[in-house]
Each structure stands twice: as structure tokens, then as C-alpha cells.
Write a protein that holds these residues in place. Sequence first.
Motif, PDB file in Angstrom:
ATOM      1  N   PRO A 177      56.327  36.412  33.260  1.00 18.00           N
ATOM      2  CA  PRO A 177      57.105  37.089  32.959  1.00 18.00           C
ATOM      3  C   PRO A 177      58.299  36.840  33.550  1.00 18.00           C
ATOM      4  O   PRO A 177      59.308  37.905  33.277  1.00 18.00           O
ATOM      5  CB  PRO A 177      56.138  38.073  34.050  1.00 18.00           C
ATOM      6  N   GLN A 178      58.529  35.665  34.335  1.00 15.69           N
ATOM      7  CA  GLN A 178      60.030  35.059  34.356  1.00 15.69           C
ATOM      8  C   GLN A 178      60.921  35.104  33.348  1.00 15.69           C
ATOM      9  O   GLN A 178      61.894  34.994  33.052  1.00 15.69           O
ATOM     10  CB  GLN A 178      59.768  34.244  35.638  1.00 15.69           C
ATOM     11  N   TRP A 179      60.207  34.788  32.047  1.00 21.19           N
ATOM     12  CA  TRP A 179      60.924  34.135  30.929  1.00 21.19           C
ATOM     13  C   TRP A 179      62.152  35.809  30.227  1.00 21.19           C
ATOM     14  O   TRP A 179      61.408  36.243  30.392  1.00 21.19           O
ATOM     15  CB  TRP A 179      59.836  33.397  29.582  1.00 21.19           C
ATOM     16  N   THR A 180      63.455  35.310  29.337  1.00 25.02           N
ATOM     17  CA  THR A 180      63.684  36.293  29.009  1.00 25.02           C
ATOM     18  C   THR A 180      62.944  37.470  27.726  1.00 25.02           C
ATOM     19  O   THR A 180      62.086  36.645  27.564  1.00 25.02           O
ATOM     20  CB  THR A 180      64.936  35.753  28.813  1.00 25.02           C
ATOM     21  N   ARG A 181      63.296  37.923  27.298  1.00 23.35           N
ATOM     22  CA  ARG A 181      62.360  38.733  25.570  1.00 23.35           C
ATOM     23  C   ARG A 181      62.846  37.690  24.636  1.00 23.35           C
ATOM     24  O   ARG A 181      61.853  37.150  23.832  1.00 23.35           O
ATOM     25  CB  ARG A 181      63.128  40.591  25.788  1.00 23.35           C
ATOM     26  N   ALA A 182      64.484  36.766  24.881  1.00 22.97           N
ATOM     27  CA  ALA A 182      63.900  36.097  23.638  1.00 22.97           C
ATOM     28  C   ALA A 182      63.005  34.578  24.022  1.00 22.97           C
ATOM     29  O   ALA A 182      62.737  34.512  22.795  1.00 22.97           O
ATOM     30  CB  ALA A 182      64.852  35.857  23.386  1.00 22.97           C
ATOM     31  N   GLU A 183      63.276  33.991  24.836  1.00 19.81           N
ATOM     32  CA  GLU A 183      61.967  33.432  25.288  1.00 19.81           C
ATOM     33  C   GLU A 183      60.873  33.869  25.172  1.00 19.81           C
ATOM     34  O   GLU A 183      60.084  32.748  24.582  1.00 19.81           O
ATOM     35  CB  GLU A 183      62.200  32.447  26.771  1.00 19.81           C
ATOM     36  N   GLN A 184      60.214  34.484  25.670  1.00 18.29           N
ATOM     37  CA  GLN A 184      58.966  34.824  25.092  1.00 18.29           C
ATOM     38  C   GLN A 184      58.709  35.454  23.755  1.00 18.29           C
ATOM     39  O   GLN A 184      57.384  34.609  23.612  1.00 18.29           O
ATOM     40  CB  GLN A 184      58.506  36.290  26.292  1.00 18.29           C
ATOM     41  N   LEU A 185      59.217  35.261  23.042  1.00 21.31           N
ATOM     42  CA  LEU A 185      59.184  35.854  21.491  1.00 21.31           C
ATOM     43  C   LEU A 185      58.831  34.745  21.481  1.00 21.31           C
ATOM     44  O   LEU A 185      58.118  34.507  20.853  1.00 21.31           O
ATOM     45  CB  LEU A 185      60.564  36.692  21.094  1.00 21.31           C
ATOM     46  N   ARG A 186      60.250  33.949  21.512  1.00 22.77           N
ATOM     47  CA  ARG A 186      59.921  32.069  20.902  1.00 22.77           C
ATOM     48  C   ARG A 186      58.827  31.425  21.672  1.00 22.77           C
ATOM     49  O   ARG A 186      57.533  30.177  20.818  1.00 22.77           O
ATOM     50  CB  ARG A 186      61.184  31.100  21.532  1.00 22.77           C
ATOM     51  N   GLY A 187      57.652  32.422  22.693  1.00 24.35           N
ATOM     52  CA  GLY A 187      56.534  31.761  23.233  1.00 24.35           C
ATOM     53  C   GLY A 187      55.268  32.266  22.505  1.00 24.35           C
ATOM     54  O   GLY A 187      54.277  31.869  21.713  1.00 24.35           O
ATOM     55  N   ALA A 188      55.588  33.167  21.778  1.00 19.82           N
ATOM     56  CA  ALA A 188      54.748  33.872  20.817  1.00 19.82           C
ATOM     57  C   ALA A 188      55.131  33.523  20.459  1.00 19.82           C
ATOM     58  O   ALA A 188      53.437  33.628  18.875  1.00 19.82           O
ATOM     59  CB  ALA A 188      55.060  35.686  21.116  1.00 19.82           C
ATOM     60  N   VAL A 189      56.386  33.245  18.984  1.00 22.89           N
ATOM     61  CA  VAL A 189      56.319  31.634  17.791  1.00 22.89           C
ATOM     62  C   VAL A 189      55.218  30.958  18.107  1.00 22.89           C
ATOM     63  O   VAL A 189      54.137  30.241  17.070  1.00 22.89           O
ATOM     64  CB  VAL A 189      57.514  32.566  16.826  1.00 22.89           C
ATOM     65  N   ALA A 190      55.027  30.302  18.427  1.00 20.15           N
ATOM     66  CA  ALA A 190      54.363  29.426  19.013  1.00 20.15           C
ATOM     67  C   ALA A 190      53.416  29.536  19.616  1.00 20.15           C
ATOM     68  O   ALA A 190      52.319  28.794  19.102  1.00 20.15           O
ATOM     69  CB  ALA A 190      55.158  28.094  20.272  1.00 20.15           C
ATOM     70  N   ARG A 191      52.590  30.129  19.808  1.00 19.75           N
ATOM     71  CA  ARG A 191      51.610  30.568  19.815  1.00 19.75           C
ATOM     72  C   ARG A 191      50.645  31.248  18.539  1.00 19.75           C
ATOM     73  O   ARG A 191      49.397  30.820  18.261  1.00 19.75           O
ATOM     74  CB  ARG A 191      51.544  31.831  21.133  1.00 19.75           C
ATOM     75  N   TYR A 192      51.262  32.131  18.144  1.00 24.12           N
ATOM     76  CA  TYR A 192      51.028  32.604  16.391  1.00 24.12           C
ATOM     77  C   TYR A 192      50.626  31.063  15.424  1.00 24.12           C
ATOM     78  O   TYR A 192      49.809  31.620  15.484  1.00 24.12           O
ATOM     79  CB  TYR A 192      52.471  32.872  15.626  1.00 24.12           C
ATOM     80  N   ASN A 193      51.470  29.807  15.831  1.00 30.86           N
ATOM     81  CA  ASN A 193      51.093  28.351  15.054  1.00 30.86           C
ATOM     82  C   ASN A 193      49.888  28.411  15.740  1.00 30.86           C
ATOM     83  O   ASN A 193      48.776  27.403  15.724  1.00 30.86           O
ATOM     84  CB  ASN A 193      52.450  27.516  14.597  1.00 30.86           C
ATOM     85  N   GLY A 194      50.468  27.394  16.980  1.00 29.78           N
ATOM     86  CA  GLY A 194      49.727  26.658  18.413  1.00 29.78           C
ATOM     87  C   GLY A 194      48.278  27.429  18.909  1.00 29.78           C
ATOM     88  O   GLY A 194      47.120  26.432  19.161  1.00 29.78           O
ATOM     89  N   GLY A 195      48.133  28.785  18.842  1.00 25.80           N
ATOM     90  CA  GLY A 195      46.786  29.592  19.377  1.00 25.80           C
ATOM     91  C   GLY A 195      47.514  29.624  20.765  1.00 25.80           C
ATOM     92  O   GLY A 195      48.520  29.342  20.848  1.00 25.80           O
ATOM     93  N   LEU A 196      45.642  29.683  21.592  1.00 28.38           N
ATOM     94  CA  LEU A 196      46.459  29.950  22.933  1.00 28.38           C
ATOM     95  C   LEU A 196      45.990  28.697  23.249  1.00 28.38           C
ATOM     96  O   LEU A 196      45.899  28.309  25.236  1.00 28.38           O
ATOM     97  CB  LEU A 196      44.820  30.338  23.251  1.00 28.38           C
ATOM     98  N   ARG A 197      46.488  27.527  22.814  1.00 27.25           N
ATOM     99  CA  ARG A 197      46.410  26.442  23.331  1.00 27.25           C
ATOM    100  C   ARG A 197      47.205  26.628  24.954  1.00 27.25           C
ATOM    101  O   ARG A 197      48.506  27.240  24.677  1.00 27.25           O
ATOM    102  CB  ARG A 197      46.775  25.275  22.604  1.00 27.25           C
ATOM    103  N   LYS A 198      47.098  25.666  26.010  1.00 29.13           N
ATOM    104  CA  LYS A 198      48.517  25.588  27.318  1.00 29.13           C
ATOM    105  C   LYS A 198      49.755  25.880  27.057  1.00 29.13           C
ATOM    106  O   LYS A 198      49.873  24.876  26.525  1.00 29.13           O
ATOM    107  CB  LYS A 198      47.655  24.803  28.291  1.00 29.13           C
ATOM    108  N   ILE A 199      50.853  26.502  27.245  1.00 23.69           N
ATOM    109  CA  ILE A 199      51.634  25.807  27.570  1.00 23.69           C
ATOM    110  C   ILE A 199      52.590  25.823  28.547  1.00 23.69           C
ATOM    111  O   ILE A 199      51.876  26.791  29.490  1.00 23.69           O
ATOM    112  CB  ILE A 199      52.279  27.110  26.737  1.00 23.69           C
ATOM    113  N   ASN A 200      53.076  24.533  29.183  1.00 24.31           N
ATOM    114  CA  ASN A 200      53.356  24.846  30.332  1.00 24.31           C
ATOM    115  C   ASN A 200      54.778  24.673  30.495  1.00 24.31           C
ATOM    116  O   ASN A 200      55.600  25.324  31.506  1.00 24.31           O
ATOM    117  CB  ASN A 200      53.243  22.700  30.970  1.00 24.31           C
ATOM    118  N   GLY A 201      55.460  25.637  29.842  1.00 21.70           N
ATOM    119  CA  GLY A 201      56.751  25.907  30.445  1.00 21.70           C
ATOM    120  C   GLY A 201      58.070  26.071  28.369  1.00 21.70           C
ATOM    121  O   GLY A 201      57.511  25.394  27.489  1.00 21.70           O
ATOM    122  N   LEU A 202      59.058  26.340  28.956  1.00 19.82           N
ATOM    123  CA  LEU A 202      59.916  26.602  27.957  1.00 19.82           C
ATOM    124  C   LEU A 202      60.105  25.555  27.670  1.00 19.82           C
ATOM    125  O   LEU A 202      60.220  25.041  25.858  1.00 19.82           O
ATOM    126  CB  LEU A 202      61.219  27.831  28.466  1.00 19.82           C
TER     127      LEU A 202
END
Length: 115
Positions: A70-95
Amino acid sequence: LLAALASRETRAGKFVNDEGYGTYDPNGYGLLQVDKNAHTPEGEPFSEEHIEQAAGILLGMLEVIKKEFPQWTRAEQLRGAVARYNGGLRKINGLAEVDNITTKKDYSADVWARA
């Protein structure tokens, strides 16, 4: 953003075979390579229904990222969503490590640049 995803996934359809699956990934269906192991592909490979399904998957990943970061900006959250689109629900440790779960470890950065 969806056009950038299509560019990265299939080079805008160039790498989709006659059955609608990826030339290099037999599990990915259609223009936006919906993974048949995680989802039931909808529509024809280049259809509005397929694009809407992929957009829905991306939005679902965005909701997950918003809750996790929740602390990420909207743009950072969208980038994380793009990563998850490809990588699935694997753990992301940070931006800084968002692409560690993605193909070639550059997926979200590449899609973002294409967009």
C-alpha cells in the motif's frame, strides 16, 4: 499498457500459432498469452473477449499488489501488477526486485518501456 503487454508477449501476434498458442510457450494462449495452466482461455486468440480476460487478470494482480504494497505509488503498484501478470503470485520482496519473478528478469521494465 495492454498493447505493450501484447508486444512483449507475442510481438503483437507474430508469435501466435494457428491454434492460438504461443510459438515459444505452448501454455500461453492468444495475443496476451493467458496461461492455460492458471486460467481457462476465453474467446478467440485476437478477440475482444480474450483481451478483456487478460485485462481482468492484470487488474486482479493490481488488487493483490495494492494490498501487499500500500505504500507504493500507483505507478509502482501498476508495475508490480505487470510483473505479477507474467510471474504469477510468486513472492515479490520489494520494488527493486520486482522483476526477479519474471521471464528474463526484465518483464515489467520492458513492458513499461514499450508502453
